[in-house]
Design an enzyme around this catalytic site. Sequence first.
Site, short mmCIF file in Angstrom:
data_model
loop_
_atom_site.label_atom_id
_atom_site.label_comp_id
_atom_site.label_asym_id
_atom_site.label_seq_id
_atom_site.Cartn_x
_atom_site.Cartn_y
_atom_site.Cartn_z
N ALA A 9 137.52 4.08 95.56
CA ALA A 9 136.80 2.88 95.11
C ALA A 9 135.28 3.05 95.04
O ALA A 9 134.62 2.35 94.27
CB ALA A 9 137.14 1.70 96.02
N GLY A 98 144.99 8.56 87.71
CA GLY A 98 143.98 8.98 86.74
C GLY A 98 143.31 10.28 87.11
O GLY A 98 142.62 10.89 86.29
N PRO A 123 145.83 11.86 81.84
CA PRO A 123 144.52 12.49 82.01
C PRO A 123 143.41 11.68 81.35
O PRO A 123 142.24 11.95 81.58
CB PRO A 123 144.69 13.84 81.31
CG PRO A 123 145.77 13.61 80.30
CD PRO A 123 146.69 12.58 80.89
N HIS A 155 131.36 17.08 79.18
CA HIS A 155 131.35 16.07 80.24
C HIS A 155 130.06 16.19 81.06
O HIS A 155 129.35 17.17 80.96
CB HIS A 155 132.56 16.23 81.18
CG HIS A 155 133.82 15.65 80.62
ND1 HIS A 155 134.67 16.37 79.81
CD2 HIS A 155 134.37 14.41 80.73
CE1 HIS A 155 135.69 15.60 79.45
NE2 HIS A 155 135.53 14.40 80.00
N HIS A 156 129.85 15.19 81.91
CA HIS A 156 128.68 15.13 82.80
C HIS A 156 128.64 16.31 83.78
O HIS A 156 129.66 16.95 84.05
CB HIS A 156 128.69 13.81 83.57
CG HIS A 156 129.97 13.58 84.33
ND1 HIS A 156 130.14 13.95 85.63
CD2 HIS A 156 131.15 13.06 83.94
CE1 HIS A 156 131.35 13.64 86.03
NE2 HIS A 156 132.01 13.10 85.01
N LYS A 159 131.26 16.83 86.88
CA LYS A 159 132.72 17.02 86.74
C LYS A 159 133.11 18.36 87.38
O LYS A 159 132.46 19.38 87.12
CB LYS A 159 133.13 16.97 85.27
CG LYS A 159 134.63 17.06 85.08
CD LYS A 159 135.07 16.59 83.71
CE LYS A 159 136.57 16.74 83.52
NZ LYS A 159 137.37 15.90 84.40
P1 NAD Z 1 133.97 10.72 91.94
O1 NAD Z 1 133.74 11.97 92.69
O2 NAD Z 1 132.80 9.88 91.55
O3 NAD Z 1 134.99 9.77 92.75
C1 NAD Z 1 136.06 10.23 93.54
C2 NAD Z 1 136.02 9.41 94.82
O4 NAD Z 1 137.17 9.70 95.62
C3 NAD Z 1 134.77 9.72 95.68
O5 NAD Z 1 134.06 8.51 95.93
C4 NAD Z 1 135.37 10.29 96.96
O6 NAD Z 1 134.62 9.97 98.11
C5 NAD Z 1 136.73 9.58 96.97
N1 NAD Z 1 137.66 10.12 97.96
C6 NAD Z 1 137.72 11.39 98.47
N2 NAD Z 1 138.69 11.45 99.41
C7 NAD Z 1 139.24 10.21 99.50
C8 NAD Z 1 140.26 9.64 100.31
N3 NAD Z 1 140.94 10.36 101.22
N4 NAD Z 1 140.58 8.32 100.12
C9 NAD Z 1 139.93 7.58 99.23
N5 NAD Z 1 138.92 8.06 98.42
C10 NAD Z 1 138.60 9.36 98.58
O7 NAD Z 1 134.81 11.12 90.64
P2 NAD Z 1 135.11 10.24 89.33
O8 NAD Z 1 134.19 10.61 88.24
O9 NAD Z 1 135.27 8.81 89.72
O10 NAD Z 1 136.55 10.84 88.92
C11 NAD Z 1 137.65 10.81 89.81
C12 NAD Z 1 138.83 11.51 89.15
O11 NAD Z 1 139.24 10.79 87.99
C13 NAD Z 1 138.51 12.93 88.66
O12 NAD Z 1 139.65 13.74 88.84
C14 NAD Z 1 138.23 12.73 87.18
O13 NAD Z 1 138.43 13.88 86.39
C15 NAD Z 1 139.25 11.66 86.86
N6 NAD Z 1 138.96 10.87 85.65
C16 NAD Z 1 140.04 10.51 84.94
C17 NAD Z 1 139.90 9.69 83.84
C18 NAD Z 1 141.13 9.23 83.10
O14 NAD Z 1 141.01 8.45 82.13
N7 NAD Z 1 142.32 9.65 83.54
C19 NAD Z 1 138.62 9.26 83.45
C20 NAD Z 1 137.51 9.65 84.22
C21 NAD Z 1 137.71 10.45 85.34
#
Ligand code: NAD
Length: 266
Positions: A9, A98, A123, A155-156, A159
């Site tokens: 979150a 996701g 994905p 991507h940013h 990633k």
């Molecule tokens: P991010 O690093 O900003 O967020 C991930 C979060 O998960 C972090 O805040 C981290 O602290 C948290 N986390 C780690 N361990 C945890 C735990 N045990 N319990 C709860 N939370 C925990 O990354 P993001 O940019 O938000 O992306 C997250 C994932 O989603 C990546 O794998 C990204 O590639 C993917 N993504 C998918 C889509 C889609 O449409 N499917 C779109 C964007 C990103």
Amino acid sequence: MIKIGIVGAAGRMGRNLLVAVENNKNLQLAAAIVNPSSSLVGCDVGELVGLGKTDIKIVGNITEIIEDIDVLIDFSTPSVTLTNTKLCVETNKAIVIGTTGFTEKEKKEIECCSASIPLVFAPNFSVGVNLMFNLLEQATKVMGGYADIEIIEAHHRNKVDAPSGTALKMGEVIASCLDKDLKDIAVMSREGIIGPRKSGEIGFSTIRAADIVGKHTALFADIGESIEIKHNATSRMTFANGAVRAAHWLADKSSGFYSMQDVLGL
Ligand code: NAD
């Protein structure tokens, strides 16, 4: 009301998901789960995204709240998501995944879990990207037999996995239309004296820069003409709204492994 829990979150996607759930009249935000070591544990969810006081506490231990939710939405890391998917099996909850960057073995484990719970795995949750998958099938049917096919993604800078899950899915869609296995025809990098391009391969190129939300291009090039199928995401809200739509759709489904294409009826 369908009760939603969001894992990750405090992340880039997680914060957008909190807003997307709050904006959806059919869904109720029931829990926000963050990394257990986060200083946000115990804070009010509203403080995280400026929603005002919600009386929903941020938790670090998902087992505390799993019984309070109907559908879990997980955008975190592969190992965390895999553990949570197994917890959903034990507690009979639906899950929308996701997270990207899973190994083939991890993907198989997730697929196994869907034998006993409803599960959406995508994905990319944007409507446009899922429409693009259909356009890729069309282009492959017409040009796939002779064109040079390349997939380019950007991507940013934060990633962590490459190529993106979406780029790999694009490759899988094209490979499957050609009756091939992507791993047999994918070329993930090129450097040095590599010789002429082999016909039938799918090349991947990755760009990582600044704050690019997500750009994907499939190039089908023949001598004398080429076409490009492109998608450009400019806000993470597009993924968040798609995942929330998937959670709503999933709530009354029986166990199974569903894609965003299933959610959209494409
Ligand atoms: P991010 O690093 O900003 O967020 C991930 C979060 O998960 C972090 O805040 C981290 O602290 C948290 N986390 C780690 N361990 C945890 C735990 N045990 N319990 C709860 N939370 C925990 O990354 P993001 O940019 O938000 O992306 C997250 C994932 O989603 C990546 O794998 C990204 O590639 C993917 N993504 C998918 C889509 C889609 O449409 N499917 C779109 C964007 C990103």
